[in-house]
Enzyme design. Structure first.
Site, short mmCIF file in Angstrom:
data_model
loop_
_atom_site.label_atom_id
_atom_site.label_comp_id
_atom_site.label_asym_id
_atom_site.label_seq_id
_atom_site.Cartn_x
_atom_site.Cartn_y
_atom_site.Cartn_z
N TYR A 9 -8.17 28.87 -13.45
CA TYR A 9 -8.69 27.28 -13.55
C TYR A 9 -9.63 27.76 -15.01
O TYR A 9 -10.56 28.41 -13.57
CB TYR A 9 -8.26 26.72 -13.09
CG TYR A 9 -8.98 25.19 -13.11
CD1 TYR A 9 -8.13 24.33 -13.52
CD2 TYR A 9 -10.79 24.67 -12.81
CE1 TYR A 9 -8.64 22.68 -13.81
CE2 TYR A 9 -10.92 24.11 -13.35
CZ TYR A 9 -10.34 22.74 -13.50
OH TYR A 9 -10.68 21.95 -13.99
N GLU A 51 -10.59 21.24 -20.11
CA GLU A 51 -10.23 21.36 -19.23
C GLU A 51 -8.87 22.52 -19.70
O GLU A 51 -7.70 22.11 -20.03
CB GLU A 51 -9.60 20.75 -18.36
CG GLU A 51 -8.75 21.17 -17.08
CD GLU A 51 -8.64 20.15 -15.67
OE1 GLU A 51 -7.71 19.05 -16.10
OE2 GLU A 51 -8.67 19.77 -14.29
#
Ligand SMILES: *[C@@H]1O[C@H](CO)[C@@H](O)[C@H](O)[C@H]1NC(C)=O
Ligand SMILES: *[C@@H]1O[C@H](CO)[C@@H](O)[C@H](O)[C@H]1NC(C)=O
Length: 447
Positions: A168, A256
């Site tokens: 991530y 993101e």
């Protein structure tokens, strides 16, 4: 905060306050969910304004490509024959076909053509053509769409890649750092809030100096923390720097990437990305904002915009009518302080008209969560008499059922107070913001 719009701040702030007041933060309201990691507390919260400039997956990926970010090869098609052509042109071992809508849950969605699933994998280009025929022009219903679904106008035909490891990575504007911050975790592909809650030691953060940009040592350290090894570490560091270039270039408030993955062939690829934009930068990001697809936007916000009002939906029960984002933030904080939660905000701009006030009330009360209304208007140039007239008209015509607390400060206050008092309507007057918030919270508790 740098390059951050007041409205963004407001969303951010309002949501911070509401989430502090309640652990049950608004989750998954719509695809436009904005995530903020409370980095210092190593605690995560999901906050979800109802709408944001939200790009389709292929649009985000195009922006990423333009900044040299590694994404899967893909084409966009708006007809089945184009989709077929694209699939052939890809010449890939495996192809993924994805319906382009903003709402999440596509994979498990259903089309009104009968086709199940908005995302399909196949090795055969001919199948892509067949499937696209059952997607394009049909409505796709998912957990996040309205019940009649959303019409699919575009599909993305991409090369399917295997992922051997998922991480991530995000870059976002962080209040406590007064600027951009990189956040990463070797635990990608899953809900990052959960990772932060259960294994906070797996969340890594690097503060970016806005003047210096991402330094090599920072990018490499982040890549190492994400678990990239050997030559992949350099590749990942390079991707991180390119993602930061993109962040700056498009005036993002958040980029993101989940997952930022590696393939068995040793490639670092951004498999999925969500980009949020600073809406104050609209004037210089015309191309980005022109991509805004209004067909999936929140009807309340659109209606508000028609009357030159800004609407922000939250998950509490006190409707707030204010003028100015700063005042909205203060209102939010003080409601929170008194143990309440805002349901929404309507920001009345400068030039106030009676009709606007009326429309504002209509929008505020249309939200079924609303159990009280707080009006907090403050400012030397505001003619409070006009607002008072708008309020009384709205109360009568909309047959307002919930308690209403009003704090007005500006010019013509005496006149405004007279209008409200003489109306005979059950309006609670408040002396200041603190008083108003206290009274609004108390009004709900009493019921
Ligand atoms: C399909 O979705 C659109 C919104 O994109 C909606 O307006 C329309 O009513 C839907 N059509 C059907 C047949 O449900
Ligand atoms: C106060 O209200 C009256 C009418 O209600 C209006 O004529 C006057 O212009 C207002 N004053 C200001 C300063 O807005």
């Amino acid at each position: 905060m740098l390059a951050t719009s007041l409205l963004f701040l407001l969303r951010f702030h309002a949501n911070m306050a509401t989430s502090m007041a309640s652990q049950a933060a608004a989750r998954g309201l719509r695809a436009a969910s904005f995530r903020h990691l409370f980095l210092d507390k190593v605690k995560c919260t999901t906050v979800s304004p109802r709408r944001w400039l939200n790009l389709q997956e292929y649009q985000s990926k195009k922006l990423m490509q333009e900044s040299g970010v590694a994404v899967q090869r893909f084409y966009v098609a708006d007809s089945a024959s184009e989709a077929l052509k694209a699939a052939k042109r890809l010449n890939a071992k495996e192809i993924v076909l994805k319906a382009q809508i903003l709402a999440g849950g596509r994979g498990k969605g259903v089309f009104d053509s009968g086709l199940k699933g908005g995302v399909h994998l196949t090795k055969d280009p001919a199948v892509v053509g067949e499937l696209a025929k059952k997607m394009l022009g049909f409505n796709l219903t998912t957990k996040q769409t309205p019940k009649d679904g959303v019409k699919v106008k575009t599909v993305m035909v991409a090369e399917a890649l295997d992922i051997s490891r998922e991480t991530y990575f995000a870059i976002l504007m962080d209040r406590s750092c007064n600027g951009p911050v990189m956040v990463g975790s070797p635990q990608g592909g899953m809900d990052i809030e959960e990772v932060a809650a259960s294994t906070p030691e797996l969340i890594f953060k690097e503060i970016i100096d806005i003047f210096e940009g991402v330094r090599d040592d920072q990018a490499l350290r982040m890549a190492a923390n994400l678990g990239f090894k050997g030559p992949l570490q350099r590749q990942a560091a390079d991707q991180i720097k390119r993602l930061y270039d993109l962040f700056l270039k498009v005036d993002a408030t958040q980029v993101e990437v989940n997952p930022l993955g590696e393939t068995p062939e040793g490639q670092v690829v951004c498999f999925d990305a969500k980009i949020n934009f600073d809406d104050n930068a609209e004037f210089r990001q015309k191309a980005v904002f022109a991509m805004d697809d209004m067909t999936e936007s929140d009807p309340t916000e659109m209606e508000a915009a028609k009357w030159d009002l800004k609407y922000i939906g939250l998950d509490g029960n006190i409707a707030c009518f204010v003028n100015g984002a700063g005042l909205a933030m203060a209102t939010c904080d003080i409601i929170d302080l008194h143990g309440g939660k805002p349901a929404n905000f309507l920001d009345l701009g400068g030039g106030v008209k009676e009709r606007q006030v009326y429309e504002a009330f209509k929008l505020l009360t249309a939200d079924p969560k609303v159990e009280a209304i707080l009006v907090n208007i403050f400012g030397g140039i505001v003619n409070c008499a006009i607002i008072a007239n708008g309020i009384t008209k709205a109360c009568r015509e909309l047959e307002l059922k919930v308690p209403l607390v009003v704090r007005l400060e500006g010019t013509n206050v005496t006149e405004a107070k007279r209008i409200l008092t003489e109306s005979g309507l059950p309006i609670t007057a408040a002396e200041n913001l603190d008083d108003a918030a206290r009274k609004a919270v108390a009004a709900i508790k009493k019921e």
